[in-house]
Design a protein around this motif. Structure first.
Motif, PDB file in Angstrom:
ATOM      1  N   ASN A  14       9.213  25.288  -9.965  1.00 57.72           N
ATOM      2  CA  ASN A  14      10.072  26.201 -10.880  1.00 57.72           C
ATOM      3  C   ASN A  14      10.356  25.341 -12.378  1.00 57.72           C
ATOM      4  O   ASN A  14      10.474  26.350 -13.234  1.00 57.72           O
ATOM      5  CB  ASN A  14      11.613  26.219 -10.390  1.00 57.72           C
ATOM      6  CG  ASN A  14      11.450  27.087  -9.017  1.00 57.72           C
ATOM      7  OD1 ASN A  14      10.593  27.925  -8.996  1.00 57.72           O
ATOM      8  ND2 ASN A  14      12.380  26.850  -8.069  1.00 57.72           N
ATOM      9  N   SER A  15      10.276  24.278 -12.397  1.00 54.72           N
ATOM     10  CA  SER A  15      10.450  23.497 -14.000  1.00 54.72           C
ATOM     11  C   SER A  15       9.267  23.844 -14.783  1.00 54.72           C
ATOM     12  O   SER A  15       9.113  23.165 -15.747  1.00 54.72           O
ATOM     13  CB  SER A  15      10.709  22.314 -13.539  1.00 54.72           C
ATOM     14  OG  SER A  15       9.832  21.608 -12.822  1.00 54.72           O
ATOM     15  N   ASN A  55      11.958  23.907  -4.772  1.00 57.02           N
ATOM     16  CA  ASN A  55      11.445  23.750  -6.115  1.00 57.02           C
ATOM     17  C   ASN A  55      10.277  24.518  -6.270  1.00 57.02           C
ATOM     18  O   ASN A  55       9.760  24.630  -7.284  1.00 57.02           O
ATOM     19  CB  ASN A  55      11.440  22.422  -6.397  1.00 57.02           C
ATOM     20  CG  ASN A  55      12.860  21.723  -6.393  1.00 57.02           C
ATOM     21  OD1 ASN A  55      13.838  21.972  -6.936  1.00 57.02           O
ATOM     22  ND2 ASN A  55      12.771  20.336  -5.500  1.00 57.02           N
TER      23      ASN A  55
END
Length: 101
Positions: free
Chosen positions: A42-43, A86
């Motif tokens: 997601n980052s 994530n």
């Protein structure tokens, strides 16, 4: 006015396209175990390596893992574990680098 289910996707009415069996996401994930993959978080960070295993929560264990930030190699890890919440996506990787690019 009956909807016998034949017009609903995934209702088992055949129609699998080119005559092949319907492949579920679970089937895909099982089929890529042991193969090179790209895991995007997601980052925005990418992890590339060999998919060792994963579970129903998308927790991922990888081997020969490389971390890429903005397309640049930042770090290399032997083994890596990524927590599933994530993960944006998992993609198969051809592990080829275009020359001169």
């Amino acid at each position: 006015m009956s909807t016998g289910g034949a017009d609903k996707p995934g209702s088992g009415g055949g129609g699998g396209g080119a005559g092949g069996a319907v492949k579920t996401p679970s089937d895909f994930l099982k089929s890529i175990r042991g193969r090179p993959v790209v895991v995007k978080l997601n980052s925005g960070v990418d992890y590339r390596g060999i998919l060792a295993c994963l579970d129903g929560y998308m927790n991922i264990a990888m081997e020969q893992t490389e971390e890429y930030v903005n397309g640049q190699l930042k770090n290399k890890y032997g083994d890596a574990f990524i927590r599933g919440n994530n993960v944006l996506y998992i993609s198969t990787s051809k592990r080829t680098v275009t020359d001169g690019a």
